[in-house]
Design an enzyme around this catalytic site. Structure first.
Site, PDB file in Angstrom:
ATOM      1  N   GLU A 206       0.855  -1.178   0.000  1.00 13.46           N
ATOM      2  CA  GLU A 206       0.000   0.000   0.000  1.00 13.46           C
ATOM      3  C   GLU A 206       0.900   1.240   0.000  1.00 13.46           C
ATOM      4  O   GLU A 206       1.140   1.811  -1.042  1.00 13.46           O
ATOM      5  CB  GLU A 206      -0.956  -0.037   1.195  1.00 13.46           C
TER       6      GLU A 206
ATOM      7  N   TRP B   6     -11.732  12.026   4.600  1.00 16.11           N
ATOM      8  CA  TRP B   6     -10.573  11.779   3.734  1.00 16.11           C
ATOM      9  C   TRP B   6     -10.445  12.963   2.771  1.00 16.11           C
ATOM     10  O   TRP B   6      -9.462  13.700   2.828  1.00 16.11           O
ATOM     11  CB  TRP B   6     -10.729  10.441   3.000  1.00 16.11           C
TER      12      TRP B   6
ATOM     13  N   GLU C 117      -1.858   0.317  13.460  1.00 15.79           N
ATOM     14  CA  GLU C 117      -3.035   0.669  12.661  1.00 15.79           C
ATOM     15  C   GLU C 117      -4.327   0.465  13.442  1.00 15.79           C
ATOM     16  O   GLU C 117      -5.270   1.236  13.339  1.00 15.79           O
ATOM     17  CB  GLU C 117      -3.056  -0.218  11.406  1.00 15.79           C
TER      18      GLU C 117
HETATM   19  C1  BGC Z   1      -5.272   2.341   4.663  1.00 16.76           C
HETATM   20  C2  BGC Z   1      -5.744   3.450   5.522  1.00 16.76           C
HETATM   21  C3  BGC Z   1      -6.792   4.201   4.832  1.00 16.76           C
HETATM   22  C4  BGC Z   1      -7.909   3.240   4.604  1.00 16.76           C
HETATM   23  C5  BGC Z   1      -9.131   3.832   4.024  1.00 16.76           C
HETATM   24  C6  BGC Z   1      -6.422   1.446   4.363  1.00 16.76           C
HETATM   25  O1  BGC Z   1      -6.092   0.385   3.569  1.00 16.76           O
HETATM   26  O2  BGC Z   1      -4.211   1.666   5.205  1.00 16.76           O
HETATM   27  O3  BGC Z   1      -5.095   3.845   6.568  1.00 16.76           O
HETATM   28  O4  BGC Z   1      -7.160   5.399   5.382  1.00 16.76           O
HETATM   29  O5  BGC Z   1      -7.499   2.139   3.843  1.00 16.76           O
HETATM   30  O6  BGC Z   1     -10.137   3.414   4.763  1.00 16.76           O
END
Ligand code: BGC
Length: 915
Positions: A492, A556, A773
């Site tokens: 990611e 976001w 996370e």
């Molecule tokens: C990421 C996040 C991101 C999210 C969106 C994830 O896969 O790691 O931190 O904000 O997706 O919901």
């Protein structure tokens, strides 16, 4: 004795001569937030400086003067601009307004200041900046492509490119301007140019591609010279995103470079990329990608390849191609560099038999390997963040990212290897195939990140909180690698907007993030769609570049509104606000177009209060429903209101009064709709979750009479969970602030000091060295959360750092770049002391308190040319400053009271209060 005599003599001479040494000086010169930047393409750069007036209280600047010249001596004929004496107390981001700047020129600048009494400082030491290539026509080079085939396949080896040239005369100075489609390293005469890594950084390449400027004067020699470049996949061509999009920006790598030689006789010579360059595709760096890692075969090294007289007769000719040059821009952010080195704390064998080194810290960068063995032997380094319950090397949470480094030995002596075209998120390194015995000195962790100036520190009497601060800082290091990323390890590593939005204020305490976010926000505006939509990640690699309709999620997309506003408040950077304003407004207009007639934004939240805590989340991304859940339309409508509110405030600042009025009205109308739809007359929210109360209170969406009930519901929920939170990405950053703002700092402290999950200290107790996370990334029994999403280095929940600085230590976030400071600590009963410092644009601000036998000592430092408001729960006559009663304290003025708090105004200086 001699020294004493000299001082006496000097003082006497000064007295007789009537000179009085100024008790202050001007220092800390920054141009566009940067220290002596080279290659800046800002046409009217802005200057900032600080006054140092040690020991003085209440120092203020009454005037300043700036000079810009082309030589450091500021000779009359080299003087380009003199601002003249300006009666002003401004000392931050004052713009150049002289004649148009020339490209590729070094400009020196200096400043002097006058204090309130009219005393004039000496000139500061000279600082400089160097202009980049300001005009498109300054580009003489053509792009060259190393690949000869029309559609190259994925995973090619890194290409080497080279050319020789002759420096015919004596060189006065030389610069190289370079960039690539892919990562590149530039070499002159066998030496790597500059100390930047992962160049050219990551931007929305189609519209914005940074080039770097290098001073190569010291690397050239008279006569024959050679320039070389290595070009790898980089962000340009690696597979990106969990679907491994390959070639998102293009299928071919390319390189662009021009070198300008200036001779002592005033003449110039240019060496530019063109079809005259030679290319090799058979160097030592094999497969290299961001998620994969790097393979290196030392037997394929080509000694001397970037030096003159190397035999390149077997190399091919490069292909010159004409890509448009409109997307080129100078790199005005801080470069990514190797910042520090760490050594393994332990080397051991796991139950499954892996030989593993523990770096003692979850870090981002790579490992430097030292090895001795036979030609052709391969050492493989694998990288992981954690060990599993049984103590084995655990990589499942990396998903498809391989994170390997494979080194094949040349043989014949000690060899040293470091990857260059990938980076790794890890604490543990499994070493396979190491010849001989692996010792700690054979491995070095190279920590790599954007080279932001550190600005803040926080420390208190609870060691677990201090470890939390450490973890937050390391989360920032690892995820500020040219763009703000969600995580640095799995497949990611993307510029997730929501994550950046929640963490930006904390990041801004820890380090100067102005240049870093100024760059990223330009990409955000560039990738924003014409309908105003802001994609999930910036640079956007999840949508087709021409897709108009892209997914948007509340909290976001709002990064495009909230972050510019935060930065404006922290750095007083009006130009940035002005630049982002159209983007901010377009985003709110976008939501307006998606909201229904009654101004509810239904369907506007894809991710909800992402990863909020509820007990049954195994295997679930936990943003859908259940305990702690917050209604998605509630969230999206709340953010719609908040962003409209910010746009109206930004419009006000920028003098756009019509917009200010319109968006203020919009905010009020959304608020009314929000209350009607989601708030019961008793003050209950539809979801009754912690986040629902936090958002409504923090965004000021409730009528005044319902606030106390909402606060009570929030506090009751926390107490009912025995002082545990249940918030996700969106509620967490504001949770403790809302509590403190409503007189419940004690509850905020109970949350902060909670050690059982879910809480900030639970991961600390589990041995975390970065922020996780998820609240429950690793369960108390050491099993893991869902492998689909379980990063151990995700800064979002580190957003609590902002509360630690602002409320626990009392160093409140600036509202006009800290020109007027607010100090207001919450003296938590469960701590004995807390202190923070922050290097603002004006100098260091510090606030620290200590409790001993019921007495509190508060130490405060306020930089020159600012004032502070201090709020304390004390009575004026019971308060002492540096041992004196308040009435005798210089620089302190009693303002009055605000509720239970005494308000004092402080001029600059250092103060010690006791009560
Ligand atoms: C990421 C996040 C991101 C999210 C969106 C994830 O896969 O790691 O931190 O904000 O997706 O919901």
């Amino acid at each position: 004795m001699k020294k004493y005599f000299f001082t006496q003599w000097f003082l006497l001479a000064a007295f007789v001569g009537g000179i009085h040494a100024q008790p202050f000086k001007v220092s800390g010169l920054r141009c566009e937030h940067l220290k002596n930047p080279i290659g800046l393409d800002v046409r009217e750069p802005r200057f900032s400086w600080m006054a140092e007036a040690p020991g003085l209280r209440g120092w203020r600047q009454s005037a300043y003067q700036l000079q810009v010249a082309t030589d450091a001596a500021f000779s009359r004929k080299s003087l380009v601009w003199d601002s003249g004496k300006r009666n002003s107390d401004a000392s931050v981001l004052q713009a150049y307004s002289g004649p148009a700047l020339r490209s590729a020129t070094r400009y020196f600048w200096r400043v002097k200041a006058w204090d309130a009494g009219g005393v004039e400082s000496a000139w500061s030491e000279a600082a400089f900046w160097e202009s980049a290539l300001l005009n498109r026509s300054d580009w003489r080079a053509r792009w060259i492509e190393p690949e000869q085939e029309a559609t190259p396949s994925r995973y090619s080896a890194a290409h080497h490119l080279r050319r020789e040239f002759v420096a015919a005369k004596k060189i006065a100075s030389a610069r190289a301007y370079a960039t690539a489609h892919g990562f590149y390293e530039l070499y002159i005469n066998g030496k790597k140019v500059g100390d930047q890594v992962l160049a050219p950084g990551w931007t929305s390449y189609q519209k914005r591609l940074q080039y770097q400027t290098y001073d190569i004067s010291g690397l050239l020699r008279p006569g024959a010279n050679a320039v070389g470049a290595v070009v790898g996949e980089g962000w340009f061509r690696s597979g990106l995103g969990w679907e491994f999009q390959w070639g998102y920006y293009g299928k071919k790598k390319a390189f662009l470079c021009q070198i300008q030689l200036r001779y002592t006789d005033g003449s110039e010579q240019w060496i530019t990329t063109d079809a005259g360059w030679k290319v090799s595709n058979s160097g030592p760096i094999g497969k290299n990608e961001i998620y994969y890692g790097e393979e290196y075969d030392a037997r394929r090294e080509m000694p001397g390849w970037s030096e003159p007289a190397f035999d390149d007769s077997k190399w091919q000719n490069a292909l010159a191609v004409d890509y448009p040059l409109d997307n080129l821009l100078a790199s005005n952010s801080v470069p990514v560099r190797k910042i520090e080195e760490i050594k393994p704390v332990k080397i051991f064998t796991t139950p499954e038999g892996d030989l593993v080194a523990d770096m003692g810290q979850n870090m981002v960068g790579w490992v430097r390997l030292r090895v001795k063995g036979q030609s052709g032997q391969t050492v493989t380094l694998r990288h992981a963040e954690v060990l599993d319950k049984a103590g084995n090397f655990y990589t499942l949470n990396l998903r498809a990212a391989k994170q390997v480094a494979k080194y094949t030995l040349r043989g014949g002596g000690e060899e040293v290897y470091e990857p260059r075209f990938s980076f790794y998120g890890f604490r543990y390194v499994a070493v396979d195939g190491y010849p001989g015995t692996l010792r700690p000195e054979d491995l070095t962790g190279i920590v790599v990140h954007s080279d932001m100036e550190p600005t803040g520190s926080f420390e208190c009497s609870n060691p677990l909180i201090n470890q939390l601060q450490h973890n937050i800082a390391w989360g920032q290091k690892g995820n500020f690698v040219d763009v703000p990323t969600d995580c640095p390890q799995r497949d990611e590593r993307l510029g997730w907007t929501g994550d950046a939005q929640v963490f930006a204020p904390t990041a801004a305490f820890n380090a100067n993030v102005a240049p870093f976010f100024t760059k990223w926000l330009a990409d955000l505006a560039a990738d924003q769609r014409s309908n105003g939509a802001i994609p999930f990640v910036i640079p956007d690699v999840l949508n087709k570049p021409d897709a108009l309709e892209v997914g948007v999620s509340a909290g976001w997309g709002d990064a495009g509104v909230i972050i510019p506003w935060d930065l404006y408040r922290i750095y007083d950077d009006r130009r940035l606000l002005e630049r982002q304003y159209p983007s901010m407004k377009a985003y709110v207009d976008y939501i307006r177009s998606k909201a229904d007639a009654s101004l509810l934004w239904k369907g506007g939240s894809v991710f909800g209060d992402w990863l909020f805590f509820h007990p049954n989340t195994q295997g679930v991304n936990s943003h859908t429903d259940g305990d702690g859940f917050t209604n998605h339309d509630y969230i999206s409508t709340a953010f719609f209101a908040h962003s409209a509110d910010i746009v109206s405030q930004a419009a006000e600042v920028l003098g756009k009064s019509e917009d200010a009025r319109l968006y203020k009205n919009l905010f009020e109308n959304i608020k009314t709709a929000f209350q009607r739809e989601f708030i019961a007359p008793s003050g209950r929210t539809v979801s009754e979750s912690q986040t629902s109360y936090v958002l409504a209170l923090h965004f000021k969406l409730l009528p005044d009479n319902l606030r106390p009930a909402a606060v009570k519901n929030l506090v009751d929920d926390i107490r009912a969970r025995r002082n545990h939170l249940s918030t996700g990405f969106l509620g967490t950053p504001y949770l403790c602030h809302v509590l403190s703002d409503h007189g419940h700092s004690d509850v905020a402290y109970d949350l902060l000091l909670q050690e059982s999950w879910p809480s900030w200290l639970y991961p600390v107790r589990m041995g975390a060295t970065t922020i996780w996370e998820r609240w429950d990334g690793q369960k108390p029994d050491s099993t893991f959360q869902d492998i689909g999403m379980n990063s151990f280095n995700h800064y979002a929940y580190g957003a609590i750092g902002d509360w630690m600085y602002q409320v626990a230590a009392g160093l409140r976030m600036g509202s006009n770049g800290y020109k007027n400071i607010l100090i207001q600590p919450a003296f938590g009963k469960r701590l004995d002391h807390a202190r923070a410092s922050y290097q603002s644009s004006y100098g260091e601000i510090a606030s620290g308190w200590e409790r001993k036998e019921g007495h509190i000592t508060l130490r405060v430092s306020i930089p020159a040319n600012t004032t502070a408001l201090l709020r304390l729960p004390a009575e004026a006559d019971a308060l002492k400053e540096s041992g004196n009663p308040l009435s005798a304290a210089r620089g302190v003025q009693v303002k009055g009271r605000s509720g239970e708090l005494l308000e004092l105004e402080l001029g600059s200086g250092t103060y010690v209060f006791e009560f």
